[in-house]
Design a protein around this motif. Sequence first.
Motif, PDB file in Angstrom:
ATOM      1  N   GLU A 250      36.165  39.014  33.950  1.00 45.89           N
ATOM      2  CA  GLU A 250      37.419  38.751  34.656  1.00 45.89           C
ATOM      3  C   GLU A 250      38.351  37.901  33.807  1.00 45.89           C
ATOM      4  O   GLU A 250      37.926  37.015  33.060  1.00 45.89           O
ATOM      5  CB  GLU A 250      37.155  38.072  35.996  1.00 45.89           C
ATOM      6  CG  GLU A 250      36.374  36.778  35.919  1.00 45.89           C
ATOM      7  CD  GLU A 250      36.024  36.238  37.294  1.00 45.89           C
ATOM      8  OE1 GLU A 250      36.458  35.106  37.589  1.00 45.89           O
ATOM      9  OE2 GLU A 250      35.325  36.936  38.053  1.00 45.89           O
ATOM     10  N   ASN A 251      39.625  38.219  33.921  1.00 47.58           N
ATOM     11  CA  ASN A 251      40.671  37.479  33.221  1.00 47.58           C
ATOM     12  C   ASN A 251      40.874  36.143  33.933  1.00 47.58           C
ATOM     13  O   ASN A 251      41.246  36.106  35.104  1.00 47.58           O
ATOM     14  CB  ASN A 251      41.964  38.297  33.218  1.00 47.58           C
ATOM     15  CG  ASN A 251      43.033  37.699  32.328  1.00 47.58           C
ATOM     16  OD1 ASN A 251      43.153  36.479  32.214  1.00 47.58           O
ATOM     17  ND2 ASN A 251      43.833  38.552  31.709  1.00 47.58           N
ATOM     18  N   ILE A 252      40.612  35.043  33.241  1.00 49.36           N
ATOM     19  CA  ILE A 252      40.688  33.724  33.869  1.00 49.36           C
ATOM     20  C   ILE A 252      42.093  33.426  34.368  1.00 49.36           C
ATOM     21  O   ILE A 252      42.282  32.796  35.414  1.00 49.36           O
ATOM     22  CB  ILE A 252      40.223  32.635  32.877  1.00 49.36           C
ATOM     23  CG1 ILE A 252      38.723  32.808  32.594  1.00 49.36           C
ATOM     24  CG2 ILE A 252      40.503  31.234  33.424  1.00 49.36           C
ATOM     25  CD1 ILE A 252      38.170  31.828  31.587  1.00 49.36           C
TER      26      ILE A 252
ATOM     27  N   SER B  78      43.057  42.949  39.830  1.00 47.30           N
ATOM     28  CA  SER B  78      43.524  43.646  38.635  1.00 47.30           C
ATOM     29  C   SER B  78      42.995  43.001  37.364  1.00 47.30           C
ATOM     30  O   SER B  78      43.035  43.602  36.297  1.00 47.30           O
ATOM     31  CB  SER B  78      45.057  43.675  38.596  1.00 47.30           C
ATOM     32  OG  SER B  78      45.572  42.363  38.464  1.00 47.30           O
ATOM     33  N   GLY B  79      42.499  41.760  37.465  1.00 45.20           N
ATOM     34  CA  GLY B  79      41.961  41.076  36.300  1.00 45.20           C
ATOM     35  C   GLY B  79      40.452  41.102  36.235  1.00 45.20           C
ATOM     36  O   GLY B  79      39.853  40.413  35.411  1.00 45.20           O
ATOM     37  N   GLN B  80      39.798  41.905  37.115  1.00 50.37           N
ATOM     38  CA  GLN B  80      38.341  41.958  37.159  1.00 50.37           C
ATOM     39  C   GLN B  80      37.846  43.395  37.011  1.00 50.37           C
ATOM     40  O   GLN B  80      38.439  44.320  37.559  1.00 50.37           O
ATOM     41  CB  GLN B  80      37.819  41.409  38.489  1.00 50.37           C
ATOM     42  CG  GLN B  80      38.188  39.968  38.766  1.00 50.37           C
ATOM     43  CD  GLN B  80      37.632  39.500  40.096  1.00 50.37           C
ATOM     44  OE1 GLN B  80      36.631  40.011  40.585  1.00 50.37           O
ATOM     45  NE2 GLN B  80      38.282  38.517  40.688  1.00 50.37           N
TER      46      GLN B  80
ATOM     47  N   ASN C 272      40.831  44.196  25.931  1.00 47.96           N
ATOM     48  CA  ASN C 272      41.989  43.544  26.546  1.00 47.96           C
ATOM     49  C   ASN C 272      43.155  44.526  26.523  1.00 47.96           C
ATOM     50  O   ASN C 272      43.757  44.783  25.487  1.00 47.96           O
ATOM     51  CB  ASN C 272      42.354  42.270  25.781  1.00 47.96           C
ATOM     52  CG  ASN C 272      43.555  41.558  26.401  1.00 47.96           C
ATOM     53  OD1 ASN C 272      44.038  41.933  27.470  1.00 47.96           O
ATOM     54  ND2 ASN C 272      44.040  40.525  25.727  1.00 47.96           N
ATOM     55  N   THR C 273      43.471  45.094  27.677  1.00 50.94           N
ATOM     56  CA  THR C 273      44.552  46.080  27.770  1.00 50.94           C
ATOM     57  C   THR C 273      45.882  45.441  28.153  1.00 50.94           C
ATOM     58  O   THR C 273      46.870  46.147  28.360  1.00 50.94           O
ATOM     59  CB  THR C 273      44.186  47.157  28.809  1.00 50.94           C
ATOM     60  OG1 THR C 273      43.925  46.531  30.070  1.00 50.94           O
ATOM     61  CG2 THR C 273      42.948  47.928  28.378  1.00 50.94           C
ATOM     62  N   ASP C 274      45.896  44.111  28.249  1.00 51.45           N
ATOM     63  CA  ASP C 274      47.131  43.407  28.581  1.00 51.45           C
ATOM     64  C   ASP C 274      48.004  43.269  27.330  1.00 51.45           C
ATOM     65  O   ASP C 274      47.542  43.481  26.204  1.00 51.45           O
ATOM     66  CB  ASP C 274      46.805  42.024  29.151  1.00 51.45           C
ATOM     67  CG  ASP C 274      47.862  41.561  30.153  1.00 51.45           C
ATOM     68  OD1 ASP C 274      48.948  42.166  30.176  1.00 51.45           O
ATOM     69  OD2 ASP C 274      47.595  40.599  30.897  1.00 51.45           O
ATOM     70  N   ALA C 275      49.252  42.894  27.527  1.00 52.21           N
ATOM     71  CA  ALA C 275      50.198  42.783  26.409  1.00 52.21           C
ATOM     72  C   ALA C 275      50.066  41.468  25.657  1.00 52.21           C
ATOM     73  O   ALA C 275      50.681  41.292  24.600  1.00 52.21           O
ATOM     74  CB  ALA C 275      51.630  42.944  26.925  1.00 52.21           C
TER      75      ALA C 275
ATOM     76  N   GLN D 120      44.000  48.219  35.280  1.00 50.52           N
ATOM     77  CA  GLN D 120      43.409  46.918  35.028  1.00 50.52           C
ATOM     78  C   GLN D 120      44.021  46.288  33.790  1.00 50.52           C
ATOM     79  O   GLN D 120      44.524  46.975  32.904  1.00 50.52           O
ATOM     80  CB  GLN D 120      41.891  47.064  34.823  1.00 50.52           C
ATOM     81  CG  GLN D 120      41.157  47.744  35.965  1.00 50.52           C
ATOM     82  CD  GLN D 120      40.909  46.824  37.140  1.00 50.52           C
ATOM     83  OE1 GLN D 120      41.294  45.668  37.114  1.00 50.52           O
ATOM     84  NE2 GLN D 120      40.278  47.329  38.174  1.00 50.52           N
ATOM     85  N   ALA D 121      43.956  44.953  33.731  1.00 50.99           N
ATOM     86  CA  ALA D 121      44.378  44.230  32.531  1.00 50.99           C
ATOM     87  C   ALA D 121      43.235  44.129  31.540  1.00 50.99           C
ATOM     88  O   ALA D 121      43.395  43.589  30.449  1.00 50.99           O
ATOM     89  CB  ALA D 121      44.873  42.838  32.917  1.00 50.99           C
ATOM     90  N   VAL D 122      42.075  44.633  31.909  1.00 53.65           N
ATOM     91  CA  VAL D 122      40.898  44.637  31.045  1.00 53.65           C
ATOM     92  C   VAL D 122      40.072  45.867  31.399  1.00 53.65           C
ATOM     93  O   VAL D 122      40.056  46.307  32.547  1.00 53.65           O
ATOM     94  CB  VAL D 122      40.068  43.344  31.249  1.00 53.65           C
ATOM     95  CG1 VAL D 122      39.654  43.180  32.694  1.00 53.65           C
ATOM     96  CG2 VAL D 122      38.847  43.327  30.343  1.00 53.65           C
ATOM     97  N   SER D 123      39.414  46.443  30.400  1.00 59.96           N
ATOM     98  CA  SER D 123      38.576  47.612  30.668  1.00 59.96           C
ATOM     99  C   SER D 123      37.176  47.387  30.112  1.00 59.96           C
ATOM    100  O   SER D 123      36.980  46.617  29.164  1.00 59.96           O
ATOM    101  CB  SER D 123      39.193  48.874  30.057  1.00 59.96           C
ATOM    102  OG  SER D 123      39.166  48.808  28.641  1.00 59.96           O
TER     103      SER D 123
END
Length: 277
Positions: free
Chosen positions: A124-126, A132-134, A49-52, A22-25
């Motif tokens: 969720e990542n807007i 993968s963003g939820q 936020n596990t995204d870059a 995920q891109a978020v945890s």
Amino acid sequence: MLRRFGFIVALAAGLAISPAAQAVSLSPLRYHLAIDPGKEQVVWVKVTNTDAVAATFKVRVGGAKQSEAGRPIFGNSLDEAEAWISPRDTKILLRSGEEKKVYFNVAVPEGTAPGTHTGALVVENIAKNTLSGQVATLLLIDVAGIVEEAATIESWQLPTFIRKPHLNADLLLKNNGTVAMPVRGTITISSVFGKKIDSREIALGGTVLPGTKRASHINERFPLVAGPYKVELLIRYGLSDTIIRREKTLWYFPVWLMVSIVMIVVVWIGSRFRKKI
């Protein structure tokens, strides 16, 4: 059976969530609350936020139900409890690697009937409108009061004849009560005269939500010799540890025995034929 809920807060057991990359945890991934009608509790989830890159996340409430395999299924408008939950923040901005606690109010209306309800705390990542963003935290809410524990065996499919000492059976249970209930099972093999041969605990997937069915496949090897057996299925459910029993007769005919019988019959028919000649 009727039971009274107390007032507890604990992590839910028996309902697992296995998120992909995920891109978020979120943590924790599940909550289990017990709340009196007319009362309110506050819960929180830690969002990371596990995204870059930095991202804005939407915080909302969703619904949850349970599959026959025991896994949570998330959606919307699945339970009235979704209207009881409200996030304090609906959007948060997090830098890469940053984490923040997000709080939710859970208010059970006056007059709500006792029982178990479900909801989901969703982030969720807007910018990523994909799975993968939820992520979601499962929320079980036990409304305190007198509840009913009830379960039935919808079906138990067991073959009458087997050729190998493996017991393959399909079991379908249903929670007819008003509260989530733990379930346990045991299979016992006995001779037709009642002598116990072996007994095994069977995995039934943990807690079953109200109105939900639980499908289980049983595959166990037992020390059998050719002949008939009694197979007893024993299910224990709920905090009351109520028992349901079912019994069936099973015949074990190994392949070597079937081949031997066929050969004996062939030899006997051949000898009778030669005598007539």
